[in-house]
Motif scaffolding. Sequence first.
Motif, PDB file in Angstrom:
ATOM      1  N   CYS A 184       0.835  -1.200   0.000  1.00  0.00           N
ATOM      2  CA  CYS A 184       0.000   0.000   0.000  1.00  0.00           C
ATOM      3  C   CYS A 184       0.872   1.253   0.000  1.00  0.00           C
ATOM      4  O   CYS A 184       2.003   1.232   0.493  1.00  0.00           O
ATOM      5  CB  CYS A 184      -0.889   0.039   1.246  1.00  0.00           C
ATOM      6  SG  CYS A 184      -2.101  -1.295   1.351  1.00  0.00           S
ATOM      7  N   VAL A 185       0.323   2.319  -0.533  1.00  0.00           N
ATOM      8  CA  VAL A 185       0.901   3.658  -0.396  1.00  0.00           C
ATOM      9  C   VAL A 185      -0.155   4.515   0.288  1.00  0.00           C
ATOM     10  O   VAL A 185      -1.310   4.559  -0.152  1.00  0.00           O
ATOM     11  CB  VAL A 185       1.287   4.259  -1.759  1.00  0.00           C
ATOM     12  CG1 VAL A 185       1.744   5.710  -1.590  1.00  0.00           C
ATOM     13  CG2 VAL A 185       2.378   3.434  -2.428  1.00  0.00           C
ATOM     14  N   ALA A 186       0.243   5.181   1.363  1.00  0.00           N
ATOM     15  CA  ALA A 186      -0.699   5.986   2.152  1.00  0.00           C
ATOM     16  C   ALA A 186      -0.355   7.466   2.040  1.00  0.00           C
ATOM     17  O   ALA A 186       0.557   7.953   2.721  1.00  0.00           O
ATOM     18  CB  ALA A 186      -0.676   5.544   3.617  1.00  0.00           C
ATOM     19  N   PRO A 187      -1.052   8.208   1.185  1.00  0.00           N
ATOM     20  CA  PRO A 187      -0.784   9.643   1.071  1.00  0.00           C
ATOM     21  C   PRO A 187      -1.286  10.411   2.288  1.00  0.00           C
ATOM     22  O   PRO A 187      -2.251  10.017   2.950  1.00  0.00           O
ATOM     23  CB  PRO A 187      -1.588  10.058  -0.169  1.00  0.00           C
ATOM     24  CG  PRO A 187      -1.925   8.775  -0.882  1.00  0.00           C
ATOM     25  CD  PRO A 187      -2.039   7.744   0.200  1.00  0.00           C
ATOM     26  N   GLY A 188      -0.619  11.519   2.557  1.00  0.00           N
ATOM     27  CA  GLY A 188      -1.139  12.508   3.494  1.00  0.00           C
ATOM     28  C   GLY A 188      -1.902  13.559   2.710  1.00  0.00           C
ATOM     29  O   GLY A 188      -2.659  13.235   1.798  1.00  0.00           O
ATOM     30  N   PHE A 189      -1.667  14.832   3.031  1.00  0.00           N
ATOM     31  CA  PHE A 189      -2.296  15.911   2.263  1.00  0.00           C
ATOM     32  C   PHE A 189      -1.551  16.085   0.943  1.00  0.00           C
ATOM     33  O   PHE A 189      -0.352  16.385   0.935  1.00  0.00           O
ATOM     34  CB  PHE A 189      -2.273  17.227   3.046  1.00  0.00           C
ATOM     35  CG  PHE A 189      -3.177  17.255   4.241  1.00  0.00           C
ATOM     36  CD1 PHE A 189      -4.491  16.819   4.137  1.00  0.00           C
ATOM     37  CD2 PHE A 189      -2.723  17.716   5.465  1.00  0.00           C
ATOM     38  CE1 PHE A 189      -5.338  16.843   5.235  1.00  0.00           C
ATOM     39  CE2 PHE A 189      -3.562  17.745   6.571  1.00  0.00           C
ATOM     40  CZ  PHE A 189      -4.872  17.307   6.458  1.00  0.00           C
ATOM     41  N   ILE A 190      -2.244  15.899  -0.156  1.00  0.00           N
ATOM     42  CA  ILE A 190      -1.658  16.025  -1.482  1.00  0.00           C
ATOM     43  C   ILE A 190      -2.337  17.180  -2.208  1.00  0.00           C
ATOM     44  O   ILE A 190      -3.563  17.304  -2.197  1.00  0.00           O
ATOM     45  CB  ILE A 190      -1.820  14.718  -2.290  1.00  0.00           C
ATOM     46  CG1 ILE A 190      -1.186  13.537  -1.538  1.00  0.00           C
ATOM     47  CG2 ILE A 190      -1.220  14.870  -3.679  1.00  0.00           C
ATOM     48  CD1 ILE A 190       0.308  13.665  -1.277  1.00  0.00           C
ATOM     49  N   ARG A 191      -1.529  18.010  -2.858  1.00  0.00           N
ATOM     50  CA  ARG A 191      -2.073  19.164  -3.580  1.00  0.00           C
ATOM     51  C   ARG A 191      -2.824  18.692  -4.818  1.00  0.00           C
ATOM     52  O   ARG A 191      -2.287  17.964  -5.647  1.00  0.00           O
ATOM     53  CB  ARG A 191      -0.949  20.122  -3.986  1.00  0.00           C
ATOM     54  CG  ARG A 191      -1.444  21.467  -4.493  1.00  0.00           C
ATOM     55  CD  ARG A 191      -0.293  22.448  -4.660  1.00  0.00           C
ATOM     56  NE  ARG A 191       0.558  22.063  -5.777  1.00  0.00           N
ATOM     57  CZ  ARG A 191       0.327  22.399  -7.052  1.00  0.00           C
ATOM     58  NH1 ARG A 191      -0.759  23.111  -7.354  1.00  0.00           N
ATOM     59  NH2 ARG A 191       1.153  22.049  -7.998  1.00  0.00           N
ATOM     60  N   THR A 192      -4.079  19.081  -4.915  1.00  0.00           N
ATOM     61  CA  THR A 192      -4.927  18.735  -6.056  1.00  0.00           C
ATOM     62  C   THR A 192      -5.685  19.985  -6.479  1.00  0.00           C
ATOM     63  O   THR A 192      -5.579  21.043  -5.844  1.00  0.00           O
ATOM     64  CB  THR A 192      -5.938  17.633  -5.676  1.00  0.00           C
ATOM     65  OG1 THR A 192      -6.803  18.132  -4.641  1.00  0.00           O
ATOM     66  CG2 THR A 192      -5.241  16.375  -5.181  1.00  0.00           C
ATOM     67  N   ALA A 193      -6.480  19.858  -7.524  1.00  0.00           N
ATOM     68  CA  ALA A 193      -7.307  20.988  -7.951  1.00  0.00           C
ATOM     69  C   ALA A 193      -8.252  21.417  -6.833  1.00  0.00           C
ATOM     70  O   ALA A 193      -8.538  22.611  -6.665  1.00  0.00           O
ATOM     71  CB  ALA A 193      -8.097  20.600  -9.199  1.00  0.00           C
ATOM     72  N   MET A 194      -8.712  20.438  -6.031  1.00  0.00           N
ATOM     73  CA  MET A 194      -9.622  20.754  -4.936  1.00  0.00           C
ATOM     74  C   MET A 194      -8.911  21.561  -3.845  1.00  0.00           C
ATOM     75  O   MET A 194      -9.427  22.581  -3.378  1.00  0.00           O
ATOM     76  CB  MET A 194     -10.212  19.480  -4.331  1.00  0.00           C
ATOM     77  CG  MET A 194     -11.217  19.733  -3.223  1.00  0.00           C
ATOM     78  SD  MET A 194     -11.921  18.213  -2.552  1.00  0.00           S
ATOM     79  CE  MET A 194     -10.495  17.535  -1.696  1.00  0.00           C
ATOM     80  N   THR A 195      -7.711  21.138  -3.450  1.00  0.00           N
ATOM     81  CA  THR A 195      -6.995  21.867  -2.402  1.00  0.00           C
ATOM     82  C   THR A 195      -6.502  23.215  -2.902  1.00  0.00           C
ATOM     83  O   THR A 195      -6.391  24.165  -2.121  1.00  0.00           O
ATOM     84  CB  THR A 195      -5.808  21.045  -1.854  1.00  0.00           C
ATOM     85  OG1 THR A 195      -4.904  20.740  -2.923  1.00  0.00           O
ATOM     86  CG2 THR A 195      -6.288  19.754  -1.229  1.00  0.00           C
ATOM     87  N   ASP A 196      -6.222  23.328  -4.204  1.00  0.00           N
ATOM     88  CA  ASP A 196      -5.808  24.618  -4.755  1.00  0.00           C
ATOM     89  C   ASP A 196      -6.906  25.668  -4.594  1.00  0.00           C
ATOM     90  O   ASP A 196      -6.622  26.870  -4.508  1.00  0.00           O
ATOM     91  CB  ASP A 196      -5.460  24.484  -6.243  1.00  0.00           C
ATOM     92  CG  ASP A 196      -4.103  23.828  -6.460  1.00  0.00           C
ATOM     93  OD1 ASP A 196      -3.325  23.762  -5.492  1.00  0.00           O
ATOM     94  OD2 ASP A 196      -3.831  23.388  -7.594  1.00  0.00           O
ATOM     95  N   GLY A 197      -8.159  25.220  -4.536  1.00  0.00           N
ATOM     96  CA  GLY A 197      -9.275  26.141  -4.407  1.00  0.00           C
ATOM     97  C   GLY A 197      -9.591  26.559  -2.981  1.00  0.00           C
ATOM     98  O   GLY A 197     -10.487  27.384  -2.762  1.00  0.00           O
TER      99      GLY A 197
END
Length: 255
Positions: free
Chosen positions: A188-201
Amino acid sequence: MFDLHGMTALVTGASGGIGSAIARALAAQGARLAVSGSNAAKLRAFRDELDEHSPQHIQQVDHVAITCDLSNPDDVEKLVPAAVDSLGKLDILVNNAGITRDNLAMRMKDEEWDAVIRVNLEAAFRLMRAASKPMMKARFGRMISITSVVGATGNPGQINYAAAKGGLVAMSKSLGQELASRNITVNCVAPGFIRTAMTDGLPDAQKDLLNARIPMGRMGEGSDIGAAVAYLASREAGYVTGQTLHVNGGMAMIS
């Protein structure tokens, strides 16, 4: 190193933010991909983009797009056979697709629980079960599921999501033990907070609050997750199974 030339991969949720970064990372290392998602037009456009930017040595080998509704068990059961038919074999399975239906536990509706478990956990199980067959026959395989930091830490308002992501971890450990003798790894890979189009907003103040929880002081990029998946998909990761690689900038240091 981490050359995936000659390998094939199925990536679910491939046209989304993290999914597209994973697909690009695998294609950049030479893998031929079957990309899957529920939006046919968006998926085809992303497939065409992958074809245009694939490494020179696989320019003549097209990637394929396979539409699938992961909430529909019949659709899910057809996905791996369709990928094998299109690619000729299946070396790598990436369970990336996921949904959220957030609510406090005392207010959570049965359908909110069921929808998240069905897509995030049950569909992954069905795909891993189906992928086991061609991988066992080939005596090689890489299965990688994208979980989340909240699968290890929990998160208020996400009891369904956290349960599904934690379930992926436990399921991968169990399957990893079953398939290890056939040279198939399950991680598994467990991301934390990843910058996406949603977080950019998000408002700057909210971004600052999020970044304050991360020792590195910033959100991760989709490419950070793609790089982790490319490693676990590689031949060099052949002695790593049943593990969760946490990619969260130190937000949760989990042993």
